[in-house]
Scaffold this motif. Structure first.
Motif, PDB file in Angstrom:
ATOM      1  N   LEU A 133       0.957   7.480  -4.371  1.00 60.41           N
ATOM      2  CA  LEU A 133      -0.279   6.840  -4.827  1.00 60.41           C
ATOM      3  C   LEU A 133      -1.071   6.305  -3.634  1.00 60.41           C
ATOM      4  N   TRP A 134      -0.347   5.837  -2.612  1.00 63.97           N
ATOM      5  CA  TRP A 134      -0.998   5.237  -1.445  1.00 63.97           C
ATOM      6  C   TRP A 134      -1.812   6.282  -0.681  1.00 63.97           C
ATOM      7  N   LYS A 135      -1.290   7.520  -0.618  1.00 67.37           N
ATOM      8  CA  LYS A 135      -1.998   8.574   0.103  1.00 67.37           C
ATOM      9  C   LYS A 135      -3.073   9.227  -0.755  1.00 67.37           C
ATOM     10  N   SER A 136      -2.813   9.349  -2.061  1.00 67.20           N
ATOM     11  CA  SER A 136      -3.738  10.070  -2.942  1.00 67.20           C
ATOM     12  C   SER A 136      -4.916   9.216  -3.391  1.00 67.20           C
ATOM     13  N   ILE A 137      -4.706   7.884  -3.445  1.00 67.92           N
ATOM     14  CA  ILE A 137      -5.763   6.981  -3.918  1.00 67.92           C
ATOM     15  C   ILE A 137      -6.111   6.031  -2.779  1.00 67.92           C
ATOM     16  N   PRO A 138      -7.189   6.285  -2.033  1.00 68.43           N
ATOM     17  CA  PRO A 138      -7.538   5.475  -0.856  1.00 68.43           C
ATOM     18  C   PRO A 138      -7.673   3.983  -1.143  1.00 68.43           C
TER      19      PRO A 138
END
Length: 746
Positions: free
Chosen positions: A349-354
């Motif tokens: 989620l941290w990489k996919s959702i800035p």
């Protein structure tokens, strides 16, 4: 001589005894007189006896006369004598006051023989039912012995007054309506019947009545949930007393003693039951209304208290349809959440959702945990450590709530990834709202998404632009090239995008453009009709949120609530008449006096012909467009119109469906718009919202008692329809017009 002296001593002692007895009687009489003259404190006035004060729960009543919820400090609802089972009356008299019908409030025979009664096994308290009622209504039992004696005498006087002002039946009814059944905020026989047996007082069987009456002397120690053995023994004692007093035969009493308690335990809670989101919104609305309208009690100065004054609130909600709406949501959202979880499984989620860290920080600071820690003086470092430390907590799942141990920060992530959903269904002709599902679980997610929340509406806004075009004489059969367009004159030039895989090439009709949700044709129409008339129509159709006059509103770049959008679509199904969505009909006081009547506003938003043509356009969405799965997957073949909506990045999924008798709006999305499905196939309104509408309508159609007819089509206006809807005829008309124009040019 000795005998004479003995006789003199006896006379002397007799005189002492009589003086003591006379003195006690005189003292008692004086005390009673002083109490009667209110020397030791006020007694209830005649008006108070006529209108005894006791907190009453206000009831929310559906259009099909079901109580769908209550507002209360004490969960108490009054019933009449005829609504109480004789089993309750018999159990109460046999146990609490066998001479109830013989005395006038004070049973002196009972008072002086109480010791004897207890010795022979007929356990009786010292107070009559009328005295107990006096205590329940007008005072609280004092722990001070001297004050308790005074209080007892006050009860005597009040009991006599009660007997003079009320019949025996009324006293029994008052008593059973006010008695405390202990835990779970249960007051009165109506609430007790519902809490412990999920029934009404008139349907209580002798063993059920015995259990409830048995609780009166000790609601804590005889509670059947916490102390089932005590409750069983007490119930059996009451059954024995009913047998001894002739209310049951010995055989019947013995038979009932052998039965299990048979509890159907359902404590009443504001977080439970039907239409929880609706009831929360309604409560705020009524509290505001009582103040704004200055609705006062008969004295003209005291305001009503919604939690204490036993108001009756009549609503438009249909309990059966509400149940179907909640079932449809639960059935599909369980599956959709599983799709969402599988879709994100193994993806960071941290990489996919800035913005994910920002969302978590915001969620943490809004949490009750964070606020409590901040108020206690904890530092930011201490708070962060607390949120990283595993703790016991209860979380929502579609399989039921789960008690678990997890880091508070992880619980915020968990909740952020939970899909939310809202739904509203209304009768377009009356404006009456039939079902209102404001969220997925009121206990865990209290924010109402029907009326309180607004989200970007996406393609559900397109019909407003087409409606303005139809109102200006455009035909659904009019053809426009589906090609890129740039609109200028409203700030920066605007060029809408269109998905290559979803774009229909060539020239298409307006009906097809709406059915297949084509952005370029919609923008072309907006360029012709201009933004301001579209805004004006949107406002006429009841959208209360801000809608700026820019071309992009044709694709739904503005925010609106499910409440407003569903109400707006109702004008299409109601010959252009927008009837204000209505959920409150009237408010009555506990005696049935009407305090408020609601009259919805009505606006002619569209002319009847344009509205009818729009129903034809919206039926195209279901017949051949983005709503086709209603036909294909759910086999709903009857006349239905509607529109799907999907916003940028699949953040919001919408479906608003119309039939002649019902208009229903559904929205689905996460709490934060940055969290969403990553593919349109899964995130589009046709997948996230439409199925809930379909499941709901299937249930409604299957229940013929609701009167929602399946095969009724939208009726054309009585004045007729001048706009051509048959596109083959329209083509011939256009061809003929073109030939005439050529001849004239020649």
């Amino acid at each position: 001589m000795a005998v004479k002296l003995l006789q003199q001593d006896i006379k002397r002692y007799n005189w002492y005894i009589w003086r003591f007895v006379i003195g006690c009687i005189a003292l008692l009489s004086i005390m009673i007189l002083l109490i009667a003259f209110q020397v030791f404190g006020p007694l209830p006035s005649f008006r108070e006896l006529e209108n005894p004060k006791s907190d009453q729960a206000s009831q929310v009543i559906s259009s099909d006369d079901q109580v769908i919820g209550k507002y209360f400090v004490k969960n108490r609802t009054s019933v009449t004598y005829k609504q109480i089972s004789p089993n309750i009356i018999n159990a109460l008299i046999a146990t609490e006051d066998t001479r109830f019908y013989q005395h006038s409030g004070i049973d002196f025979q009972r008072t002086f023989s109480i010791v004897l009664y207890n010795l022979i096994g007929k356990k009786q308290g010292g107070s009559t039912i009328t005295q107990q009622l006096a205590l329940n209504l007008f005072s609280e039992r004092s722990r001070n012995p001297f004050k308790r004696i005074l209080q007892k005498l006050q009860e005597w006087i009040t009991a006599v007054k009660l007997e003079r002002n009320y019949t025996k039946e009324e006293i029994l009814t008052l008593y059973l309506n006010t008695v405390d059944f202990g835990a779970y905020n249960t007051f009165g026989i109506s609430s007790a019947s519902r809490t412990y047996f999920n029934t009404t007082p008139d349907k209580l069987t002798p063993d059920q009545a015995a259990l409830l009456v048995g609780m009166i002397n000790g609601p804590g120690i005889y509670n059947p949930i916490n102390h089932p053995e005590n409750a069983t023994n007490r119930r059996n004692f009451v059954l024995r007393r009913m047998g001894e007093e002739g209310f049951l035969s010995t055989g019947q009493a013995d038979e009932f003693k052998q039965k299990p308690l048979g509890l159907i335990f359902h404590p009443i809670d504001h977080n439970e039951g039907m239409a929880t989101y609706f009831r929360a919104v309604l409560k705020k609305e009524i509290q505001k209304l009582l103040v704004d309208k200055e609705i006062m009690k008969p004295d003209g100065t005291t305001p009503y208290d919604l939690d204490r004054d036993g108001l009756k609130i009549y609503t438009t909600i249909n309990a059966t349809m509400q149940q179907y709406a909640e079932e449809a949501q639960q059935e599909y959202m369980r599956k959709l959440q599983a799709q969402f979880n599988a879709h994100w499984k193994g993806i960071s989620l941290w990489k996919s959702i800035p913005t994910f860290k920002t969302l978590l920080d915001r969620g943490m600071k809004r949490s009750d945990r964070y606020i409590a820690l901040k108020q206690s003086g904890a530092s930011d470092e201490e708070i962060q450590k607390d949120f990283e430390t595993p703790a016991k907590m209860n979380i929502f799942t579609w399989r039921g709530d789960i008690d678990t141990v997890m880091k508070p920060i992880d619980s915020i992530v968990y909740n952020k990834m939970m899909l939310r959903n809202a739904m509203m269904s209304m009768d377009p002709t009356t404006g009456y709202i039939k079902a209102w599902v404001g969220g997925t679980n009121f206990e865990h997610f209290k924010y109402d998404q029907v009326k309180m929340g607004t989200r970007q509406v996406g393609s559900t806004a397109k019909p407003f632009t087409y409606a303005v075009a139809i109102d200006n004489g455009f035909s659904p059969c009019m053809q426009i090239a589906n090609e890129p367009i740039t609109i200028t004159g409203y700030g920066a030039p605007w060029s809408p995008r269109s998905s290559p895989t979803e774009t229909l090439p060539g020239v298409i009709t307006l009906r097809t453009a709406l059915a297949r949700s084509q952005n370029w044709v919609t923008a072309n129409i907006m360029d012709q009709v201009k933004p301001q008339p579209v805004v004006d129509l949107i406002k006429k159709m009841g959208i209360t949120s801000t809608v700026p006059p820019y071309p992009s509103i044709c694709l739904g770049t503005f925010n609106a609530s499910v409440f407003d959008m569903t109400g707006a679509y109702s004008a299409f199904a109601n010959e252009g008449l927008w009837t204000e969505p209505t959920y409150l009909l009237r408010i009555e006081d506990k005696n049935g006096n009407v305090l408020y009547n609601n009259t919805p506003r009505v606006v002619q938003a569209l002319n009847p012909q344009s509205a009818y043509v729009m129903t034809y356009m919206l039926k195209g969405v279901v017949d051949e467009g983005t709503g086709y799965r209603l036909r294909r997957d759910y086999k709903l073949m009857n006349p239905i119109g509607g529109k799907t909506g999907t916003t940028n990045d699949n953040s919001d999924g919408w479906f608003i469906g119309i039939t002649p008798q019902l208009v229903t709006g559904v929205w689905t999305g996460c709490e934060d718009r940055d969290i969403h499905f990553r593919s349109t196939r899964l995130g589009e309104g046709a997948n996230t919202a439409l199925p809930i509408f379909a499941l709901y309508m299937k249930k409604v159609y299957a229940d013929t008692k609701l009167g929602v007819k399946k095969n009724v089509d939208f009726a054309p206006p009585k004045s007729g329809v001048a706009i051509t809807l048959d596109c083959s005829v329209y083509s011939q008309q256009q061809k003929g017009t073109g030939e005439v124009e050529k001849k004239l040019d020649f």
